[in-house]
Design a protein around this motif. Structure first.
Motif, PDB file in Angstrom:
ATOM      1  N   ALA A  21       8.647  18.998  11.794  1.00  0.00           N
ATOM      2  CA  ALA A  21       7.341  19.214  11.170  1.00  0.00           C
ATOM      3  C   ALA A  21       7.494  19.503   9.677  1.00  0.00           C
ATOM      4  O   ALA A  21       6.712  19.007   8.853  1.00  0.00           O
ATOM      5  CB  ALA A  21       6.610  20.364  11.864  1.00  0.00           C
ATOM      6  N   GLU A  22       8.498  20.289   9.319  1.00  0.00           N
ATOM      7  CA  GLU A  22       8.710  20.620   7.912  1.00  0.00           C
ATOM      8  C   GLU A  22       9.083  19.375   7.106  1.00  0.00           C
ATOM      9  O   GLU A  22       8.561  19.161   5.998  1.00  0.00           O
ATOM     10  CB  GLU A  22       9.823  21.670   7.791  1.00  0.00           C
ATOM     11  N   VAL A  23       9.976  18.553   7.659  1.00  0.00           N
ATOM     12  CA  VAL A  23      10.374  17.325   6.966  1.00  0.00           C
ATOM     13  C   VAL A  23       9.179  16.386   6.844  1.00  0.00           C
ATOM     14  O   VAL A  23       8.941  15.795   5.776  1.00  0.00           O
ATOM     15  CB  VAL A  23      11.540  16.633   7.708  1.00  0.00           C
ATOM     16  N   PHE A  24       8.403  16.259   7.929  1.00  0.00           N
ATOM     17  CA  PHE A  24       7.230  15.378   7.908  1.00  0.00           C
ATOM     18  C   PHE A  24       6.228  15.828   6.848  1.00  0.00           C
ATOM     19  O   PHE A  24       5.668  15.005   6.105  1.00  0.00           O
ATOM     20  CB  PHE A  24       6.576  15.358   9.288  1.00  0.00           C
ATOM     21  N   ASN A  34      13.759  10.580  -1.236  1.00  0.00           N
ATOM     22  CA  ASN A  34      14.872  10.281  -0.334  1.00  0.00           C
ATOM     23  C   ASN A  34      15.291  11.546   0.401  1.00  0.00           C
ATOM     24  O   ASN A  34      14.783  12.649   0.124  1.00  0.00           O
ATOM     25  CB  ASN A  34      16.055   9.672  -1.107  1.00  0.00           C
ATOM     26  N   GLY A  35      16.228  11.401   1.321  1.00  0.00           N
ATOM     27  CA  GLY A  35      16.642  12.530   2.139  1.00  0.00           C
ATOM     28  C   GLY A  35      17.233  13.664   1.344  1.00  0.00           C
ATOM     29  O   GLY A  35      17.011  14.846   1.647  1.00  0.00           O
ATOM     30  N   SER A  36      18.000  13.337   0.308  1.00  0.00           N
ATOM     31  CA  SER A  36      18.632  14.380  -0.504  1.00  0.00           C
ATOM     32  C   SER A  36      17.588  15.227  -1.225  1.00  0.00           C
ATOM     33  O   SER A  36      17.718  16.453  -1.324  1.00  0.00           O
ATOM     34  CB  SER A  36      19.582  13.740  -1.528  1.00  0.00           C
ATOM     35  N   GLN A  37      16.562  14.577  -1.739  1.00  0.00           N
ATOM     36  CA  GLN A  37      15.510  15.313  -2.432  1.00  0.00           C
ATOM     37  C   GLN A  37      14.770  16.263  -1.486  1.00  0.00           C
ATOM     38  O   GLN A  37      14.451  17.395  -1.841  1.00  0.00           O
ATOM     39  CB  GLN A  37      14.526  14.327  -3.074  1.00  0.00           C
ATOM     40  N   ILE A  38      14.516  15.781  -0.283  1.00  0.00           N
ATOM     41  CA  ILE A  38      13.826  16.613   0.710  1.00  0.00           C
ATOM     42  C   ILE A  38      14.712  17.782   1.125  1.00  0.00           C
ATOM     43  O   ILE A  38      14.253  18.919   1.277  1.00  0.00           O
ATOM     44  CB  ILE A  38      13.425  15.765   1.934  1.00  0.00           C
ATOM     45  N   ASN A  52      16.589  14.471  11.182  1.00  0.00           N
ATOM     46  CA  ASN A  52      15.167  14.636  11.482  1.00  0.00           C
ATOM     47  C   ASN A  52      14.336  13.468  10.980  1.00  0.00           C
ATOM     48  O   ASN A  52      13.338  13.082  11.615  1.00  0.00           O
ATOM     49  CB  ASN A  52      14.657  15.956  10.886  1.00  0.00           C
ATOM     50  N   LEU A  53      14.733  12.862   9.869  1.00  0.00           N
ATOM     51  CA  LEU A  53      14.048  11.663   9.393  1.00  0.00           C
ATOM     52  C   LEU A  53      14.219  10.519  10.381  1.00  0.00           C
ATOM     53  O   LEU A  53      13.276   9.751  10.642  1.00  0.00           O
ATOM     54  CB  LEU A  53      14.593  11.256   8.020  1.00  0.00           C
TER      55      LEU A  53
END
Length: 257
Positions: A21-24, A34-38, A52-53
């Motif tokens: 949920a947090e990633v979404f 991108n994943g690194s930024q998130i 999670n992505l």
């Protein structure tokens, strides 16, 4: 004001765990990251975020695309996504409603459940009244006024409600077919409360305040429901015999074992 915690709670109901949920939510806030930024924003390891992505993609919440050989992410159309979730939940609910009831039936009677307070008893009583389709049998000396809403609903639904009591009660205005037999149990005090209910030979409730503590049993066991129903019907029959032949009829009945 955005209700973040409530968003997380409702995403959980749709099948996402906390990290998903947090990633979404970050993808919605920052489309094209991108994943690194998130991972940097959330403070999670990159491997955790990418895992999670991947899960979110498989569940249809996000999609990815390449930009200069870097994988970027964005949320799928929210309106379509939530509409599909709604359809999936409805479909799953209807399927489970039909299929789960088939499991373990095979003639096995349903279990009995303890009721440990007057509050529990009232809530279960309201519950089975709402379930009634044809007939309700009640034996009680409880004050039923607080259930007026439920009884009025049954009255409007043409459900027959039969009340037998050893106390002088009158609820005809609520549509209850009332039978009073106060002579048999004249020693019953106001502090001794009890209730027996049978609904459509499918639901049963038995409870009292034995030793100053309210407790009882609820069941969808058809055998118990029929026993309760026959018990109340027999009480009414004995009352009618008493009215016809006199109160001394109780002294003339003997049982040989």
């Amino acid at each position: 004001m955005i209700k973040i915690e409530e968003i997380f709670e409702n995403l959980k109901k749709l099948g996402l765990d906390k990290k998903e949920a947090e990633v979404f939510l970050e993808i919605i806030k920052n489309p094209g990251f991108n994943g690194s930024q998130i991972a940097k924003i959330l403070g999670y390891p990159r491997t955790t975020v990418y895992q999670n992505l991947d899960i979110l993609q498989k569940k249809g919440y996000v999609n990815s695309y390449l930009d200069k050989e870097i994988t970027l992410y964005e949320a799928n159309n929210l309106e379509d996504l939530l509409e599909n979730c709604k359809k999936d939940v409805c479909s799953a609910t209807n399927f489970l409603k039909n299929e789960l009831t088939k499991i373990g039936v095979n003639g096995i009677q349903k279990q009995f459940y303890n009721l440990n307070s007057y509050s529990d008893i009232k809530e279960k009583f309201k519950y089975i009244l709402k379930k009634a389709k044809n007939i309700v049998y009640i034996n009680t000396n409880l004050d039923l006024i607080e259930f007026e809403k439920e009884f009025n609903y049954l009255k409007e639904s043409n459900v027959r409600v039969v009340l037998f009591s050893f106390s002088d009660l009158n609820y005809t205005s609520m549509g209850l077919e009332t039978y009073i037999r106060d002579s048999f149990n004249s020693k019953l005090t106001d502090t001794e409360k009890r209730i027996m209910v049978a609904v459509d030979s499918s639901y049963a409730l038995i409870a009292s305040n034995y030793e100053d503590h309210f407790g009882g049993t609820y069941s969808e066991n058809k055998l118990l429901a029929n026993i309760v129903m026959e018990h109340i019907k027999n009480d009414i029959h004995l009352m009618k015999l008493e009215e016809k032949y006199g109160k001394s009829i109780n002294k003339t009945i003997t049982l040989d074992f």
